[in-house]
Design an enzyme around this catalytic site. Structure first.
Site, PDB file in Angstrom:
ATOM      1  N   CYS A 145       0.868  -1.188   0.000  1.00 46.82           N
ATOM      2  CA  CYS A 145       0.000   0.000   0.000  1.00 46.82           C
ATOM      3  C   CYS A 145       0.903   1.236   0.000  1.00 46.82           C
ATOM      4  CB  CYS A 145      -0.855  -0.008   1.262  1.00 46.82           C
ATOM      5  SG  CYS A 145       0.168   0.026   2.753  1.00 46.82           S
ATOM      6  N   HIS A 165       5.448  -5.064   8.994  1.00 41.73           N
ATOM      7  CA  HIS A 165       5.465  -6.426   9.519  1.00 41.73           C
ATOM      8  C   HIS A 165       5.667  -7.458   8.413  1.00 41.73           C
ATOM      9  CE1 HIS A 165       3.046  -4.970  13.256  1.00 41.73           C
ATOM     10  NE2 HIS A 165       4.344  -4.910  13.457  1.00 41.73           N
ATOM     11  N   SER A 218       1.955  -5.363   3.498  1.00 40.82           N
ATOM     12  CA  SER A 218       3.405  -5.274   3.749  1.00 40.82           C
ATOM     13  C   SER A 218       4.200  -6.330   2.998  1.00 40.82           C
ATOM     14  CB  SER A 218       3.666  -5.383   5.255  1.00 40.82           C
ATOM     15  OG  SER A 218       2.956  -6.488   5.802  1.00 40.82           O
ATOM     16  N   CYS A 244      -8.433   1.633   6.543  1.00 41.49           N
ATOM     17  CA  CYS A 244      -7.896   2.419   5.421  1.00 41.49           C
ATOM     18  C   CYS A 244      -8.312   1.838   4.072  1.00 41.49           C
ATOM     19  CB  CYS A 244      -6.370   2.484   5.523  1.00 41.49           C
ATOM     20  SG  CYS A 244      -5.583   0.963   5.010  1.00 41.49           S
ATOM     21  N   GLU A 268       0.252  -0.423  16.451  1.00 43.00           N
ATOM     22  CA  GLU A 268      -0.608   0.692  16.023  1.00 43.00           C
ATOM     23  C   GLU A 268      -1.570   1.061  17.152  1.00 43.00           C
ATOM     24  OE1 GLU A 268      -2.789   0.331  12.290  1.00 43.00           O
ATOM     25  OE2 GLU A 268      -4.197   1.869  12.985  1.00 43.00           O
ATOM     26  N   THR A 309      -6.404   0.651  11.725  1.00 42.88           N
ATOM     27  CA  THR A 309      -6.660   0.825  10.292  1.00 42.88           C
ATOM     28  C   THR A 309      -6.772  -0.486   9.514  1.00 42.88           C
ATOM     29  OG1 THR A 309      -4.282   0.975   9.942  1.00 42.88           O
ATOM     30  CG2 THR A 309      -5.477   3.059  10.158  1.00 42.88           C
TER      31      THR A 309
HETATM   32  O1  10D Z   1       0.182  -5.511  11.341  1.00 42.02           O
HETATM   33  P1  10D Z   1      -0.280  -4.465  10.348  1.00 42.02           P
HETATM   34  O2  10D Z   1      -1.181  -4.981   9.322  1.00 42.02           O
HETATM   35  O3  10D Z   1      -0.814  -3.267  11.065  1.00 42.02           O
HETATM   36  O4  10D Z   1       1.044  -3.901   9.637  1.00 42.02           O
HETATM   37  P2  10D Z   1       1.850  -4.317   8.352  1.00 42.02           P
HETATM   38  O5  10D Z   1       3.218  -3.758   8.559  1.00 42.02           O
HETATM   39  O6  10D Z   1       1.726  -5.757   8.052  1.00 42.02           O
HETATM   40  O7  10D Z   1       1.141  -3.549   7.146  1.00 42.02           O
HETATM   41  C1  10D Z   1       1.149  -2.158   7.044  1.00 42.02           C
HETATM   42  C2  10D Z   1       0.114  -1.562   7.898  1.00 42.02           C
HETATM   43  C3  10D Z   1       0.344  -0.607   8.810  1.00 42.02           C
HETATM   44  C4  10D Z   1       1.589   0.097   8.955  1.00 42.02           C
HETATM   45  C5  10D Z   1      -0.738  -0.217   9.724  1.00 42.02           C
HETATM   46  F1  10D Z   1      -1.426   0.762   9.166  1.00 42.02           F
HETATM   47 FE1  SF4 Z   2      -1.031   0.812   4.471  1.00 43.48          FE
HETATM   48 FE2  SF4 Z   2      -1.561   0.850   7.069  1.00 43.48          FE
HETATM   49 FE3  SF4 Z   2      -1.385   3.104   5.730  1.00 43.48          FE
HETATM   50 FE4  SF4 Z   2      -3.422   1.461   5.286  1.00 43.48          FE
HETATM   51  S1  SF4 Z   2      -2.994   2.603   7.175  1.00 43.48           S
HETATM   52  S2  SF4 Z   2      -2.257   2.591   3.752  1.00 43.48           S
HETATM   53  S3  SF4 Z   2      -2.419  -0.542   5.548  1.00 43.48           S
HETATM   54  S4  SF4 Z   2       0.266   1.606   6.076  1.00 43.48           S
END
Ligand code: 10D
Ligand code: SF4
Length: 310
Positions: free
Chosen positions: A14, A43, A268, A196, A128, A166
């Site tokens: 993303c 992650h 991620s 999100c 988060e 999110t």
């Molecule tokens: O565990 P997660 O889904 O919150 O984080 P990941 O690093 O896997 O994916 C990006 C999402 C973020 C940073 C939370 F918005």
């Molecule tokens: Fe990506 Fe997390 Fe931001 Fe959504 S909130 S755009 S999953 S980093």
């Protein structure tokens, strides 16, 4: 019958993850290694190993950052206490918090200033959630389920609002919000929940995928909340659903008798890992690959000014 791998669309990175990784890479380029990163920047094991090889050092406690070094906050965000600690230590900081997480932080501060208490919907212990809960020193309550809503005691039900993590399940969150509204009819409802665009789109896409497949493989690491939700959403559609973050985890027996294998990836998980997973699945006698149509994502987040290429 010909066997097919079907790819969800959209899947994988993303805008917030793209930006967070670019911040670490640019900081290493500009200032040289080591660059310290509080928590895994995103992650995903592959991403973290790759950045570590380039010179990133991942730490959980700021006491492990030597004086005068550069520190980056992970995409998941940090509580105010961590910002204060970094300032007291005189560290030079870049913030890779996703702007969509920061938006929730701003909302929390605004609501607390307006005298409201806030229910946060999210998973205990997730960074988060720690970051968002840590935007206020009191007046926040965490709920993970409808059962938690039933037990919740607040000071003033007339001055109550909610925010969410999110990356939650869109469907579960809708049910928790309905439970909050039933229990606290005066609760202030934001226009939209905080899930999100990327989480929403990937869950919509995996639902469509699971409806056309007899199993789904999600590329994502065990600590990735949004990746876990994709696996759960697929499983709720009644298909076998697995999550892997390296090709060695793919078990040949999962694919026996399956003619349509769905593949998607958490926000991620890099596309290079998805392609490696596809290549390994092909070796299980599934040669055809097709990609489902899906919404086009155009969101891009700018780097902090000091890290932008000249
Ligand atoms: O565990 P997660 O889904 O919150 O984080 P990941 O690093 O896997 O994916 C990006 C999402 C973020 C940073 C939370 F918005
Ligand atoms: Fe990506 Fe997390 Fe931001 Fe959504 S909130 S755009 S999953 S980093």
């Amino acid at each position: 019958m010909s066997k097919t791998i079907m790819l969800a669309n959209p899947r994988g990175f993303c805008a917030g993850v793209d930006r967070a990784i670019a911040i670490v890479e640019r900081a290493i380029e500009l200032y040289g290694a080591p660059i310290y990163v509080r928590h895994e920047v995103v992650h995903n094991r592959f991403v973290v190993d790759d950045l570590r090889a380039k010179g990133a050092v991942f730490i959980e406690e700021l006491k492990d950052v030597p004086p005068g070094c550069t520190l980056i906050y992970s995409a998941h965000g940090v509580p105010l206490s961590v910002r204060a600690e970094a300032e007291a230590l005189g560290l030079s900081v870049y913030d890779a918090t996703c702007p969509l997480v920061t938006k929730v932080h701003i909302e929390v501060k605004r609501m607390r200033q307006a005298g409201m208490e806030i229910v946060m919907i999210g998973h205990a212990g997730h960074p988060e959630v720690e970051g968002t809960m840590g935007q206020a020193d009191s007046g926040m309550y965490l709920v993970e389920s409808e059962a938690d809503v039933a037990k919740l005691q607040v000071s003033n039900p007339e001055q109550l609002s909610y925010v969410s993590q999110t990356t939650l399940s869109v469907d579960e969150t809708r049910d928790i919000i309905a439970a909050l509204k039933a229990r606290f009819p005066a609760i202030h409802s934001p226009k939209k929940d905080d899930i999100c665009y990327a989480t929403q789109n990937r869950q919509d896409a995996v639902k469509l995928l699971a409806e056309q497949c007899d199993m789904v493989v999600v590329v994502g690491s065990p600590n990735s909340s949004n990746s876990n939700r994709l696996r759960e959403v697929a499983a709720l559609k009644g298909v076998d659903a697995y999550m892997v973050d390296n090709t060695d985890l793919l078990e040949p027996e999962w694919f026996v008798g399956k003619s349509r294998v769905g593949v998607t990836a958490g926000a991620s998980a890099p596309e290079v890992l998805v392609q490696a997973v596809i290549d390994r699945i092909k070796s299980f006698d599934i040669s055809q690959v097709t990609e489902l149509p899906g919404v086009e994502e155009t969101t891009v987040f700018a780097l902090p000014p000091a890290l932008r290429p000249a």
